[in-house]
Design an enzyme around this catalytic site. Sequence first.
Site, PDB file in Angstrom:
ATOM      1  N   TRP A  44     117.689  46.431  16.687  1.00  0.00           N
ATOM      2  CA  TRP A  44     118.784  45.553  16.262  1.00  0.00           C
ATOM      3  C   TRP A  44     118.166  44.255  15.770  1.00  0.00           C
ATOM      4  O   TRP A  44     117.248  43.717  16.388  1.00  0.00           O
ATOM      5  CB  TRP A  44     119.743  45.241  17.401  1.00  0.00           C
ATOM      6  CG  TRP A  44     120.746  44.191  17.020  1.00  0.00           C
ATOM      7  CD1 TRP A  44     121.894  44.370  16.309  1.00  0.00           C
ATOM      8  CD2 TRP A  44     120.669  42.780  17.297  1.00  0.00           C
ATOM      9  NE1 TRP A  44     122.533  43.174  16.112  1.00  0.00           N
ATOM     10  CE2 TRP A  44     121.804  42.178  16.708  1.00  0.00           C
ATOM     11  CE3 TRP A  44     119.755  41.972  17.972  1.00  0.00           C
ATOM     12  CZ2 TRP A  44     122.048  40.810  16.792  1.00  0.00           C
ATOM     13  CZ3 TRP A  44     119.994  40.607  18.040  1.00  0.00           C
ATOM     14  CH2 TRP A  44     121.131  40.037  17.468  1.00  0.00           C
ATOM     15  N   LYS A  84     126.274  45.761  14.048  1.00  0.00           N
ATOM     16  CA  LYS A  84     127.077  44.684  14.611  1.00  0.00           C
ATOM     17  C   LYS A  84     128.130  44.268  13.596  1.00  0.00           C
ATOM     18  O   LYS A  84     127.894  44.340  12.383  1.00  0.00           O
ATOM     19  CB  LYS A  84     126.192  43.491  14.983  1.00  0.00           C
ATOM     20  CG  LYS A  84     126.893  42.461  15.873  1.00  0.00           C
ATOM     21  CD  LYS A  84     125.894  41.540  16.548  1.00  0.00           C
ATOM     22  CE  LYS A  84     126.585  40.635  17.546  1.00  0.00           C
ATOM     23  NZ  LYS A  84     125.641  39.818  18.318  1.00  0.00           N
ATOM     24  N   ASP A 129     127.383  49.549  20.347  1.00  0.00           N
ATOM     25  CA  ASP A 129     127.571  48.526  21.379  1.00  0.00           C
ATOM     26  C   ASP A 129     129.061  48.240  21.480  1.00  0.00           C
ATOM     27  O   ASP A 129     129.705  47.893  20.490  1.00  0.00           O
ATOM     28  CB  ASP A 129     126.798  47.256  21.005  1.00  0.00           C
ATOM     29  CG  ASP A 129     126.815  46.219  22.102  1.00  0.00           C
ATOM     30  OD1 ASP A 129     127.916  45.865  22.582  1.00  0.00           O
ATOM     31  OD2 ASP A 129     125.736  45.724  22.482  1.00  0.00           O
ATOM     32  N   ASP A 139     129.544  39.557  25.533  1.00  0.00           N
ATOM     33  CA  ASP A 139     128.663  40.204  26.510  1.00  0.00           C
ATOM     34  C   ASP A 139     128.995  39.856  27.943  1.00  0.00           C
ATOM     35  O   ASP A 139     128.144  39.420  28.710  1.00  0.00           O
ATOM     36  CB  ASP A 139     127.204  39.876  26.192  1.00  0.00           C
ATOM     37  CG  ASP A 139     126.758  40.481  24.874  1.00  0.00           C
ATOM     38  OD1 ASP A 139     126.709  41.709  24.799  1.00  0.00           O
ATOM     39  OD2 ASP A 139     126.474  39.725  23.928  1.00  0.00           O
ATOM     40  N   ASP A 164     124.358  46.341  28.469  1.00  0.00           N
ATOM     41  CA  ASP A 164     123.961  45.250  27.572  1.00  0.00           C
ATOM     42  C   ASP A 164     124.942  44.096  27.681  1.00  0.00           C
ATOM     43  O   ASP A 164     125.929  44.026  26.948  1.00  0.00           O
ATOM     44  CB  ASP A 164     123.875  45.760  26.129  1.00  0.00           C
ATOM     45  CG  ASP A 164     123.337  44.686  25.177  1.00  0.00           C
ATOM     46  OD1 ASP A 164     122.899  43.624  25.666  1.00  0.00           O
ATOM     47  OD2 ASP A 164     123.358  44.912  23.956  1.00  0.00           O
TER      48      ASP A 164
END
Length: 419
Positions: free
Chosen positions: A186, A229, A260, A297, A327
């Site tokens: 990433w 992302k 994610d 997060d 994560d």
Amino acid sequence: MNNSTVKSFEAACDIYRAHGVDPVSAIEKLKTIPVSLHAWQGDDVVGFENFETALTGGCQVTGNYPGRARTADELRDDLDLVLKLVPGKSRVCLQGHQVDRMIPGVDRDGFTIEHFSNWLAWAKEKNIGLDIAPCYYSHPKLDHGLSLSHPDAGIRKFWIDHGKAIRRIGEEFGKTLGTPAVCNFWMPDGFKDIPADRYAPRLRLAESLDTIFSDKIDEKYLLDAVESKLFGIGVESCTVGSHDFYLMYAAQNNKLICLDSGHFHPTESIADKLSAIVARQGRILLHVSRGVRWDSDHVILLNDELLSIAREAAVYGFIDKIFFCLDYFDASINRIGAMVVGARNMQKALLIALLEPTALLKKEEDAWDFTSRMARQEEIKTLPWSAVWRYYCESENIPDDFSFMQEIKEYEKKISSRN
């Protein structure tokens, strides 16, 4: 084992078996599913290089709770406690700047297994696997927010060499530990405002990745993943490595696509994507996080999104195609507690999924009896999974759902002088 725990488990088994589910088999299956613990929760994604660079590249950690790990040794001590408090099969995932030590004159593009030798020895002693990810942020050569897509060939080469170096380190992890390391790519490349050219940076990114992956490594030792992302701080208008870009890249190059759960729109669930991707592309790396209005997060909770992700991963037999890694990074609370709570929630969600009476649901669906299917889905929410969870923890000599905090608080007293 506590007698009341055994009685509750036996009663739960009777209920589940009436639904065609064997809790003992579910527990045995859960024991085989590795969850990779994200080491960067312990050091606030700062890493252990010996130069001062602000956290850059779309990463932001909020809070100043005492006890941040300042060295790899301190972080391993913290992880020792985490592993003691989390049931099941664990791995540990490192970021590329969480080195044991720096070697004078060697930057990220020259890292070798020597920089991570104590991590490897520790993992071998613990009999756990290690995963790793290159670190494309918080470095002077992240220029104007660009790394592998930078127009300057020299800057791209630095980051290409870093990616190659981390893959070789991951290969050594896999060879020594007997389980392939997942190496996830990433990078934060993008633009804060609307760029005149989105196309050229994506061509450069693809070319850079092709160069990195041109070093062939046996999948017995290393599995590559690429992570998209939606946006990040400072790259709100264009992320070079978007979901569409990486989904195509992964499919064309036989890489894992990393999803994610904090990298999409706050109202968008990644759970529905799992069967779609496995049906056509194959393997997935899941970075399990919790975004609150943005990719913030937060520690994962046992909420609807986590339950949906675990269900979609487990009930179709995808476990061998999906790799789980946590994560998130919250520095406003005890970092060890954050890792333990999140990891246990991931395990709980998987257990609940494995305890689902899927055969009954499918029977009703195949008969076009959607009303019964809906009623069954609601009934499932009240089944006694917690009795199975308690039994599982006690059988693994793991503290129950709150008593683990006593050990964390005792440990906290010892490390309170760190910061």
